[in-house]
Design a protein around this motif. Sequence first.
Motif, PDB file in Angstrom:
ATOM      1  N   LEU A 173       0.788  -1.114   0.079  1.00  0.00           N
ATOM      2  CA  LEU A 173      -0.062  -0.078  -0.068  1.00  0.00           C
ATOM      3  C   LEU A 173       0.937   1.192  -0.163  1.00  0.00           C
ATOM      4  O   LEU A 173       1.844   1.261   0.709  1.00  0.00           O
ATOM      5  N   GLY A 174       0.536   2.281  -0.706  1.00  0.00           N
ATOM      6  CA  GLY A 174       0.969   3.658  -0.807  1.00  0.00           C
ATOM      7  C   GLY A 174       0.723   4.398   0.697  1.00  0.00           C
ATOM      8  O   GLY A 174      -0.226   3.929   1.471  1.00  0.00           O
ATOM      9  N   SER A 175       1.077   5.691   0.726  1.00  0.00           N
ATOM     10  CA  SER A 175       0.888   6.637   1.731  1.00  0.00           C
ATOM     11  C   SER A 175      -0.441   6.978   1.706  1.00  0.00           C
ATOM     12  O   SER A 175      -1.221   7.448   2.807  1.00  0.00           O
ATOM     13  N   GLN A 176      -1.226   7.238   0.632  1.00  0.00           N
ATOM     14  CA  GLN A 176      -2.517   7.682   0.420  1.00  0.00           C
ATOM     15  C   GLN A 176      -3.748   7.007   0.823  1.00  0.00           C
ATOM     16  O   GLN A 176      -3.614   5.671   0.362  1.00  0.00           O
ATOM     17  N   LYS A 177      -4.547   7.421   1.555  1.00  0.00           N
ATOM     18  CA  LYS A 177      -5.707   6.543   2.081  1.00  0.00           C
ATOM     19  C   LYS A 177      -6.614   6.589   1.140  1.00  0.00           C
ATOM     20  O   LYS A 177      -6.826   7.542   0.312  1.00  0.00           O
ATOM     21  N   LEU A 178      -7.217   5.450   1.050  1.00  0.00           N
ATOM     22  CA  LEU A 178      -8.374   5.181   0.107  1.00  0.00           C
ATOM     23  C   LEU A 178      -9.607   5.947   0.616  1.00  0.00           C
ATOM     24  O   LEU A 178     -10.065   5.705   1.633  1.00  0.00           O
ATOM     25  N   ASP A 179     -10.446   6.290  -0.557  1.00  0.00           N
ATOM     26  CA  ASP A 179     -11.861   6.993   0.042  1.00  0.00           C
ATOM     27  C   ASP A 179     -12.496   6.643  -1.288  1.00  0.00           C
ATOM     28  O   ASP A 179     -12.347   6.000  -1.978  1.00  0.00           O
ATOM     29  N   HIS A 180     -13.709   7.606  -1.169  1.00  0.00           N
ATOM     30  CA  HIS A 180     -14.656   7.166  -2.422  1.00  0.00           C
ATOM     31  C   HIS A 180     -14.624   8.695  -3.231  1.00  0.00           C
ATOM     32  O   HIS A 180     -15.588   8.523  -4.282  1.00  0.00           O
ATOM     33  N   SER A 181     -13.398   9.268  -3.526  1.00  0.00           N
ATOM     34  CA  SER A 181     -13.237  10.259  -4.625  1.00  0.00           C
ATOM     35  C   SER A 181     -12.608   9.500  -5.763  1.00  0.00           C
ATOM     36  O   SER A 181     -12.200   8.519  -6.045  1.00  0.00           O
ATOM     37  N   GLY A 182     -12.945  10.200  -6.874  1.00  0.00           N
ATOM     38  CA  GLY A 182     -12.446   9.600  -8.247  1.00  0.00           C
ATOM     39  C   GLY A 182     -13.691   9.238  -9.164  1.00  0.00           C
ATOM     40  O   GLY A 182     -14.907   8.946  -8.506  1.00  0.00           O
ATOM     41  N   SER A 183     -13.351   8.695 -10.305  1.00  0.00           N
ATOM     42  CA  SER A 183     -14.420   8.312 -11.200  1.00  0.00           C
ATOM     43  C   SER A 183     -14.421   6.666 -11.008  1.00  0.00           C
ATOM     44  O   SER A 183     -13.637   5.891 -10.786  1.00  0.00           O
ATOM     45  N   LEU A 184     -15.737   6.085 -11.412  1.00  0.00           N
ATOM     46  CA  LEU A 184     -15.917   4.590 -11.147  1.00  0.00           C
ATOM     47  C   LEU A 184     -15.250   3.988 -12.360  1.00  0.00           C
ATOM     48  O   LEU A 184     -15.311   4.633 -13.465  1.00  0.00           O
ATOM     49  N   VAL A 193      -2.603  -8.771   4.678  1.00  0.00           N
ATOM     50  CA  VAL A 193      -3.896  -8.764   5.298  1.00  0.00           C
ATOM     51  C   VAL A 193      -4.618  -7.399   5.167  1.00  0.00           C
ATOM     52  O   VAL A 193      -5.678  -6.984   4.955  1.00  0.00           O
ATOM     53  N   PHE A 194      -3.664  -6.322   5.719  1.00  0.00           N
ATOM     54  CA  PHE A 194      -4.130  -4.946   5.709  1.00  0.00           C
ATOM     55  C   PHE A 194      -4.618  -4.360   4.383  1.00  0.00           C
ATOM     56  O   PHE A 194      -5.570  -3.737   4.149  1.00  0.00           O
ATOM     57  N   ALA A 195      -3.853  -4.657   3.662  1.00  0.00           N
ATOM     58  CA  ALA A 195      -3.984  -4.052   2.152  1.00  0.00           C
ATOM     59  C   ALA A 195      -5.218  -4.673   1.654  1.00  0.00           C
ATOM     60  O   ALA A 195      -6.029  -3.923   1.004  1.00  0.00           O
ATOM     61  N   VAL A 196      -5.278  -5.781   1.445  1.00  0.00           N
ATOM     62  CA  VAL A 196      -6.650  -6.798   1.128  1.00  0.00           C
ATOM     63  C   VAL A 196      -7.815  -6.167   1.858  1.00  0.00           C
ATOM     64  O   VAL A 196      -8.906  -5.852   1.335  1.00  0.00           O
ATOM     65  N   ASN A 197      -7.653  -5.982   3.268  1.00  0.00           N
ATOM     66  CA  ASN A 197      -8.960  -5.562   3.836  1.00  0.00           C
ATOM     67  C   ASN A 197      -9.308  -4.279   3.364  1.00  0.00           C
ATOM     68  O   ASN A 197     -10.588  -4.001   3.339  1.00  0.00           O
ATOM     69  N   GLN A 198      -8.340  -3.343   3.104  1.00  0.00           N
ATOM     70  CA  GLN A 198      -8.978  -2.004   2.745  1.00  0.00           C
ATOM     71  C   GLN A 198      -9.451  -1.938   1.241  1.00  0.00           C
ATOM     72  O   GLN A 198     -10.399  -1.262   0.874  1.00  0.00           O
ATOM     73  N   LEU A 199      -8.806  -3.004   0.204  1.00  0.00           N
ATOM     74  CA  LEU A 199      -9.540  -3.336  -0.764  1.00  0.00           C
ATOM     75  C   LEU A 199     -11.079  -3.605  -0.955  1.00  0.00           C
ATOM     76  O   LEU A 199     -11.742  -3.416  -1.710  1.00  0.00           O
ATOM     77  N   CYS A 200     -11.013  -4.668  -0.106  1.00  0.00           N
ATOM     78  CA  CYS A 200     -12.565  -5.266   0.117  1.00  0.00           C
ATOM     79  C   CYS A 200     -13.639  -4.121   0.517  1.00  0.00           C
ATOM     80  O   CYS A 200     -14.785  -4.512   0.231  1.00  0.00           O
ATOM     81  N   GLN A 201     -13.066  -3.352   1.072  1.00  0.00           N
ATOM     82  CA  GLN A 201     -14.317  -2.291   1.528  1.00  0.00           C
ATOM     83  C   GLN A 201     -14.728  -1.530   0.249  1.00  0.00           C
ATOM     84  O   GLN A 201     -15.921  -0.499   0.459  1.00  0.00           O
ATOM     85  N   PHE A 202     -14.315  -1.623  -0.879  1.00  0.00           N
ATOM     86  CA  PHE A 202     -14.663  -0.817  -2.215  1.00  0.00           C
ATOM     87  C   PHE A 202     -15.400  -1.638  -3.069  1.00  0.00           C
ATOM     88  O   PHE A 202     -15.301  -1.359  -4.483  1.00  0.00           O
ATOM     89  N   MET A 203     -15.762  -2.886  -2.871  1.00  0.00           N
ATOM     90  CA  MET A 203     -16.310  -4.056  -3.761  1.00  0.00           C
ATOM     91  C   MET A 203     -17.432  -3.520  -4.681  1.00  0.00           C
ATOM     92  O   MET A 203     -17.585  -3.702  -5.681  1.00  0.00           O
ATOM     93  N   HIS A 204     -18.404  -2.661  -4.107  1.00  0.00           N
ATOM     94  CA  HIS A 204     -19.680  -2.500  -4.385  1.00  0.00           C
ATOM     95  C   HIS A 204     -19.535  -1.245  -5.405  1.00  0.00           C
ATOM     96  O   HIS A 204     -20.324  -1.132  -6.381  1.00  0.00           O
ATOM     97  N   ALA A 205     -18.596  -0.375  -5.278  1.00  0.00           N
ATOM     98  CA  ALA A 205     -18.323   0.686  -6.073  1.00  0.00           C
ATOM     99  C   ALA A 205     -16.847   1.136  -6.453  1.00  0.00           C
ATOM    100  O   ALA A 205     -16.432   1.915  -5.839  1.00  0.00           O
ATOM    101  N   PRO A 206     -16.212   0.256  -6.993  1.00  0.00           N
ATOM    102  CA  PRO A 206     -14.647   0.479  -7.085  1.00  0.00           C
ATOM    103  C   PRO A 206     -14.345   1.505  -8.054  1.00  0.00           C
ATOM    104  O   PRO A 206     -15.076   1.848  -9.211  1.00  0.00           O
ATOM    105  N   THR A 226     -11.172   7.161   6.747  1.00  0.00           N
ATOM    106  CA  THR A 226     -11.403   8.455   6.410  1.00  0.00           C
ATOM    107  C   THR A 226     -12.956   8.905   6.184  1.00  0.00           C
ATOM    108  O   THR A 226     -13.379   9.996   6.275  1.00  0.00           O
ATOM    109  N   PHE A 227     -13.822   7.993   5.754  1.00  0.00           N
ATOM    110  CA  PHE A 227     -15.051   8.328   5.331  1.00  0.00           C
ATOM    111  C   PHE A 227     -16.075   7.863   6.427  1.00  0.00           C
ATOM    112  O   PHE A 227     -17.230   8.364   6.508  1.00  0.00           O
ATOM    113  N   ASP A 228     -15.801   6.961   7.234  1.00  0.00           N
ATOM    114  CA  ASP A 228     -16.957   6.336   8.242  1.00  0.00           C
ATOM    115  C   ASP A 228     -16.192   6.567   9.549  1.00  0.00           C
ATOM    116  O   ASP A 228     -16.911   6.384  10.730  1.00  0.00           O
TER     117      ASP A 228
END
Length: 270
Positions: free
Chosen positions: A11-22, A47-60, A104-106
């Motif tokens: 994972l990079g230093s930037q936190k994942l959120d819901h910004s950007g285009s689908l 484990v942590f990287a995959v946990n982060q990625l799984c949180q955006f399955m519905h709208a990547p 960052t979002f919840d």
Amino acid sequence: MEGAKPCCTPLGSQKLDHSGSLISNPTEYRYLVGGLQYLTWTRPDLVFAVNQLCQFMHAPRDQHFQAAKRVLRYLKGSVSQGLWFTKISVDLSAYSDTNWVGCTFDRRSTSGYCVYLGSNLISWSAKKQSMVARSSIEAEYRSLAHTAVELTWVCKILHDLHCSLPKLPTLWCDNISAISLASNPVFHARTMHVEIDYHYIRELVLAHLLKVQLVCSANQLADLHTKSLSKTRFRYLCSKLLLGINSDSTYRLRGCIRKDDMSSISVNEK
């Protein structure tokens, strides 16, 4: 991704959120992340990287897909790594940590733990907590309770196998307030919002089934499962997980059984 350049961290230093285009094809993202979940069974560094990625399955989105590709780049440079197990004394210990309001979002916290049998890593987890913690003590204490449940389960398994522990299991935490609350509710007025369910760990301590001790943040191994880390810190923690390199490029699911060994086995034995 065969021609991609390997990277040092998943994972990079930037936190994942819901910004950007689908992304145009979310199914491709779901297939990729779904496959990565299987690797977490033997690669605790993911484990942590995959946990982060799984949180955006519905709208990547694009940033999520780029993050998933970064995991592939990391795997390309560490494909020969795996867990190593050695014969050692049967001492049970665990490290528990929390990234308070790290999302960052919840604003929910992420709990992580590592369970060791001797120096061998046998269980690990990175999971977002089910509710928002109003204080760092609550988040840390909740993580302690989850880790204590895992330790209790491992103790029961060892008991069923007639394997006795030479000393009490040790749970390491880097939050002094959470440790004090686990042994004695001296902060009762300040922790009224902590649910009674999480006092489970205090009952274990008072019953002398578990001891909770302080570990400095620099030696907190569960950091690997709660936050994105620098290259130096990530490599240091991976070395503590006994992630070794397999010099043999041939992987066998049945141990070191070679073809010439099988030829000597009779037909009936086969």
